[in-house]
Design an enzyme around this catalytic site. Structure first.
Site, mmCIF file in Angstrom:
data_model
loop_
_atom_site.group_PDB
_atom_site.id
_atom_site.type_symbol
_atom_site.label_atom_id
_atom_site.label_comp_id
_atom_site.label_asym_id
_atom_site.label_seq_id
_atom_site.Cartn_x
_atom_site.Cartn_y
_atom_site.Cartn_z
ATOM 1 N N CYS A 49 0.821 -1.219 0.000
ATOM 2 C CA CYS A 49 0.000 0.000 0.000
ATOM 3 C C CYS A 49 0.849 1.261 0.000
ATOM 4 O O CYS A 49 1.844 1.363 0.731
ATOM 5 C CB CYS A 49 -0.919 -0.009 1.230
ATOM 6 S SG CYS A 49 -2.031 1.412 1.322
ATOM 7 N N CYS A 132 -6.533 0.752 -0.251
ATOM 8 C CA CYS A 132 -6.510 0.029 1.013
ATOM 9 C C CYS A 132 -6.499 -1.460 0.711
ATOM 10 O O CYS A 132 -7.300 -1.939 -0.100
ATOM 11 C CB CYS A 132 -7.713 0.383 1.890
ATOM 12 S SG CYS A 132 -7.635 -0.372 3.540
ATOM 13 N N CYS A 352 -9.500 -10.304 22.582
ATOM 14 C CA CYS A 352 -8.909 -9.412 21.588
ATOM 15 C C CYS A 352 -7.683 -8.711 22.154
ATOM 16 O O CYS A 352 -7.196 -7.740 21.580
ATOM 17 C CB CYS A 352 -9.939 -8.387 21.107
ATOM 18 S SG CYS A 352 -10.631 -7.353 22.410
#
Length: 394
Positions: A49, A132, A352
């Protein structure tokens, strides 16, 4: 020139040598020279990117697939080691590029144009996305048209743009946007029709206001369509969700009664083949789960409960064969203390944040539990954000 080899990537993304020297944007196998320069090794790839490394959406695009997978595993192993714990770590499950189905971008009017994208690394500056490699194509495709819409609506404040791929298409919620009058209403309607938007919601500071939703928006969880409140939490990729659900189904296999703590919209509640008690503190998410379970006539029983203020007691936990827990990043210290003392046969823990997981795991192990296995999951491709699923047994 003397040099040291980069052996691993630390939690924040820096490469680390055997003697503890750190180097930004270094991959395992790179050589770090005395003057701080790097020579790239076999695991250093060209970032795909143009926005890397300025954009804060990714920190690890310079790692090849093997090195990134190793980082995901090492992130979990290091967190456990910090609590003097070890476990059977399974091979990591990493989501492919271009699969993020949920993202929060940021918008700002600046210099006569609208900036829309992720914030820069360690900054509030917005990187105006022109490409992206983590967002699903349908999410990225709406970025440029949304700039034009915000410009036409006279957007002059900084706000968040929540994008989610729902069953019916793209769900958009924009904060700090006021869109009064007929012209604004017509512009939003035309935008949604042209780009196949399933729902468009704004929050001008007085609460959510849905401006377009021709059909009720849902997300399919456990094979059931669940009403999707705007800007709801959802696993970032379908692949990540599938990995975590499979892990919890395996962890609780054979259980007749299961408690699902921090149940959210029902990612696990609706997928577990058992009688499920679902506790959740967000009323809109719990209402959605209750509606979906009721429509499907599933044995899911819901309770609105803030598990930080009122965790389940040991006596309450003892009523279940198995417990599934999926807390926010802070983990669930108080709930873990009760879990450590309960008589359930198994605990499935989804996290997470490997660090808060390891802290809670220490409490469970000290209470007589054993970590059966841990499944590292890399949903946030090329990010330092790592998730996991684990099974605890007595």
């Amino acid at each position: 020139m003397t040099s040291d080899t980069i052996l691993r990537v630390a939690a924040r993304g820096d490469g680390v040598t055997a003697d503890g020297r750190h180097a930004a944007f270094a991959a395992p196998g790179d050589s770090l020279h005395a003057d701080g320069s790097l020579s790239h090794g076999p695991h250093h790839q060209t970032p795909p990117c143009r926005h890397f490394p300025e954009c804060g959406g990714c920190q690890l695009q310079h790692l090849d697939d093997e090195a990134y997978a190793a980082f995901v595993t090492d992130r979990v192993a290091s967190a456990l080691a910090g609590q003097e714990l070890a476990a059977d770590l399974r091979a990591p499950l990493v989501s492919p590029p271009d699969t993020r189905r949920r993202a929060t971008l940021h918008a700002e009017a600046k210099g006569g144009r609208i900036l829309l994208g992720f914030t820069a690394e360690k900054s509030h500056a917005i990187v105006d996305l022109r490409e992206c490699h983590v967002l699903a194509p349908a999410l990225f495709a709406i970025v440029a048209p949304l700039r034009g819409l915000l410009q036409s609506l006279g957007f002059r404040r900084r706000g968040d743009v929540h994008l989610t791929l729902a069953d019916q298409g793209l769900d958009v919620m924009v904060s700090n946007l006021t869109a009064d009058g007929l012209d604004a209403a017509e512009a939003i309607t035309a935008f949604c029709e042209r780009h196949g938007v399933a729902r468009f919601t704004i929050d001008g500071g007085y609460g959510l206001e849905t401006r377009w939703e021709p059909r009720p928006v849902t997300i399919t969880l456990g094979g059931q369509p669940v009403p999707l409140p705007p800007a709801s939490f959802l696993q970032a990729t379908q692949e990540g969700e599938d990995a975590l659900v499979a892990a919890m189904r395996e962890a609780t296999q054979g259980a007749g009664t299961i408690a699902d703590l921090f149940a959210g919209l029902g990612t696990f509640s609706l997928a577990l083949p058992a009688r499920v008690y679902a506790a959740e503190g967000a009323r809109d998410a719990l209402a959605a789960l209750k509606a979906a379970a009721g429509r499907a006539q599933l044995p899911v029983f819901t309770e609105h409960r803030d598990l930080y203020r009122r965790p389940l007691t040991v006596a309450e936990l003892d009523r279940f064969d198995a417990i599934v827990i999926d807390p926010p990043r802070a983990g669930a210290r108080d709930q873990a203390e009760a879990l450590a003392a309960c008589q359930a046969k198994v605990i499935g823990y989804v996290s997470c944040n490997p660090s808060s997981f390891a802290r809670d795991a220490r409490l469970l192990v000290d209470g007589g539990w054993r970590i059966d296995w841990v499944q590292p999951v890399g949903q946030f491709r090329w990010s330092t954000h790592v998730e996991l699923a684990a099974r605890f047994v007595r």
